[in-house]
Scaffold this active site. Sequence first.
Site, PDB file in Angstrom:
ATOM      1  N   LYS A 274       0.873  -1.177   0.000  1.00  0.00           N
ATOM      2  CA  LYS A 274       0.000   0.000   0.000  1.00  0.00           C
ATOM      3  C   LYS A 274       0.912   1.229   0.000  1.00  0.00           C
ATOM      4  O   LYS A 274       1.479   1.605   1.033  1.00  0.00           O
ATOM      5  CB  LYS A 274      -0.895  -0.025   1.250  1.00  0.00           C
ATOM      6  CG  LYS A 274      -1.982   1.023   1.228  1.00  0.00           C
ATOM      7  CD  LYS A 274      -1.578   2.224   2.041  1.00  0.00           C
ATOM      8  CE  LYS A 274      -2.577   3.331   1.983  1.00  0.00           C
ATOM      9  NZ  LYS A 274      -1.973   4.587   1.530  1.00  0.00           N
TER      10      LYS A 274
ATOM     11  N   GLU B 282       9.695   2.551  10.995  1.00  0.00           N
ATOM     12  CA  GLU B 282      10.656   3.624  10.735  1.00  0.00           C
ATOM     13  C   GLU B 282       9.865   4.914  10.799  1.00  0.00           C
ATOM     14  O   GLU B 282       9.051   5.169   9.920  1.00  0.00           O
ATOM     15  CB  GLU B 282      11.217   3.392   9.316  1.00  0.00           C
ATOM     16  CG  GLU B 282      12.583   3.894   9.124  1.00  0.00           C
ATOM     17  CD  GLU B 282      13.492   3.412  10.210  1.00  0.00           C
ATOM     18  OE1 GLU B 282      13.802   4.250  11.072  1.00  0.00           O
ATOM     19  OE2 GLU B 282      13.861   2.230  10.237  1.00  0.00           O
TER      20      GLU B 282
ATOM     21  N   CYS C 228      12.671  12.014   6.748  1.00  0.00           N
ATOM     22  CA  CYS C 228      12.731  11.698   8.177  1.00  0.00           C
ATOM     23  C   CYS C 228      14.126  11.977   8.708  1.00  0.00           C
ATOM     24  O   CYS C 228      14.322  12.145   9.898  1.00  0.00           O
ATOM     25  CB  CYS C 228      12.279  10.273   8.450  1.00  0.00           C
ATOM     26  SG  CYS C 228      13.130   9.070   7.484  1.00  0.00           S
TER      27      CYS C 228
ATOM     28  N   GLU D 121       8.268  17.174  14.950  1.00  0.00           N
ATOM     29  CA  GLU D 121       8.637  16.997  13.543  1.00  0.00           C
ATOM     30  C   GLU D 121       7.710  17.848  12.669  1.00  0.00           C
ATOM     31  O   GLU D 121       6.491  17.694  12.716  1.00  0.00           O
ATOM     32  CB  GLU D 121       8.523  15.522  13.145  1.00  0.00           C
ATOM     33  CG  GLU D 121       9.053  15.269  11.754  1.00  0.00           C
ATOM     34  CD  GLU D 121       9.075  13.793  11.375  1.00  0.00           C
ATOM     35  OE1 GLU D 121       8.080  13.094  11.636  1.00  0.00           O
ATOM     36  OE2 GLU D 121      10.095  13.341  10.799  1.00  0.00           O
TER      37      GLU D 121
HETATM   38  C1  UN1 Z   1      13.453   9.026   4.607  1.00  0.00           C
HETATM   39  O1  UN1 Z   1      13.469  10.227   4.756  1.00  0.00           O
HETATM   40  O2  UN1 Z   1      12.418   8.358   4.854  1.00  0.00           O
HETATM   41  O3  UN1 Z   1      19.426   9.225   4.242  1.00  0.00           O
HETATM   42  C2  UN1 Z   1      14.591   8.228   4.086  1.00  0.00           C
HETATM   43  C3  UN1 Z   1      18.611   9.813   3.537  1.00  0.00           C
HETATM   44  C4  UN1 Z   1      17.946   9.055   2.419  1.00  0.00           C
HETATM   45  C5  UN1 Z   1      16.792   8.265   2.933  1.00  0.00           C
HETATM   46  C6  UN1 Z   1      15.788   9.057   3.697  1.00  0.00           C
HETATM   47  N1  UN1 Z   1      18.915   8.200   1.790  1.00  0.00           N
HETATM   48  O4  UN1 Z   1      18.298  10.965   3.732  1.00  0.00           O
END
Ligand code: UN1
Length: 494
Positions: free
Chosen positions: A175, A250, A284, A385
Amino acid sequence: MAKTYKNFVAGEWVDAEGGATYGNHNPADHNDLIGNFAASGPRDVDRAVASAREGLRLWSRVPAHKRGEVLKRAGDLLVERKEELAEGMTREMGKPLVETRGDVQEAIDTAYYAASEGRRLFGRTAPSELSDKAGLVFRRPAGVFGIVTPWNFPIAVPSWKILPALLCGNAIVWKPAQDTPWSAVKFVEILVEAGLPPEVVQLVTGFGSEVGAPLVAHAGITGVSFTGSTEVGCRIAAVCGEKGKRVSLEMGGKNAQLVMDDADLELAIEGVLWGAFGTTGQRCTATSRLVLHDAIHDTFVDDLVRRADDLRLGDGRKEKTDVGPLINEDALRKVESYVRIGREQGATLRTGGERANDGELARGWFYKPTIFTGVDPSMRIAQEEIFGPVLAVIRVRDFDDGVEVVNGVRYGLSSSIYTRDVSRAFRAIDRIEAGITYVNGPTIGAEAHFPFGGVKDTGNGHREGGWPVYDFFTDLKTVYVDYSGRLQKAQIDT
Ligand code: UN1
């Protein structure tokens, strides 16, 4: 007329039951309709899971090395279509082409790593405590996985989950985020073209409440791999917990870059510009806090603000664009509300703080790179965040004060320190509470063959990337072979 895209279930491209669709638009231009996509529901999920169970039966019997060959071909197809995928992905979610090319590259790297794992997927042996007896541990496919992914890395993050899951012999129901279904359709087309037996992968597009929730709760799935917000992740974990399913989460980040007084300041400025405003701050791993040593604070901020003001906003398909739009109106409202909160709580707005809507930009969800100074670590803009181009600058007295500020949040994904002092760098590596620490590099830029994940409220102890993800997607089978020809009793015949 915009094209209508379908789900992929039981080896066929099919409409959602009931035929509902939703339109998906380019975030840089509201008038640009990318396509209509299946607005699926629980019955589509049921069919998808049933098909995946069949896919599992077939695929789990294929030798791991042969599964790897399919993933190798998928990697080759990603290489061939890199440019086309990058173009479409930028149109779909906004980040500049240089970044969407990187997104595809991350999937290519993951595909080739997964392909090579087909010749490893190591188990273990250990000596038995009894004579003429062997102990061996094999890795087995674990089952059917629900894969729930975000829109900010529409192919890279799904590849981190899907490709290892497949290499291990599992089947999946995917999804994707409602904002990036086009990228998901293209990725599934590639997997099928690469030779994956079609029942092994199902794509069900739509909304979280209609697709994600029934998928996570479905009795036919073994576990869930999720990337997204901490709030949603914890709800998923609660459902999985009740049903005894495994779950890899995550989730959020509030990543800090700490700059000491002995740092290479030019390098640190380049780092924070890339970390904070790359992907419009929608990672993230984005740098959302800049923690500056008192001695360099003022000049650093002056330079940084000037450089942030020079960043060019625009359609990511134009080669000169540095920063694309936010993903959608909700994201824009969220950023606006945090900027209001920052002001109300007494932070100083140094630049940005408003929508960018000159000319063509008015047609998209553009927001100016924003920097607050005078931020107290307890303020909401320093704790929560935001997932946008908003940087909170915090002044600290010394290294100890800096590390305390870096650690003073609920999240622990990425972090960075700029210093020329090697002892300080190692002290930071020791003391910073995060899954990832960069020395003299920004908080973004993880590589596909290293573990990726965070501590505290960012995750639940699992890692993606590299070798650890193969633990999540396999079961261990322990085998004892007694070749003594007599009954031997463990713990008794010592
Ligand atoms: C994300 O923001 O979910 O290290 C992953 C990084 C990328 C991956 C980010 N290679 O910023």
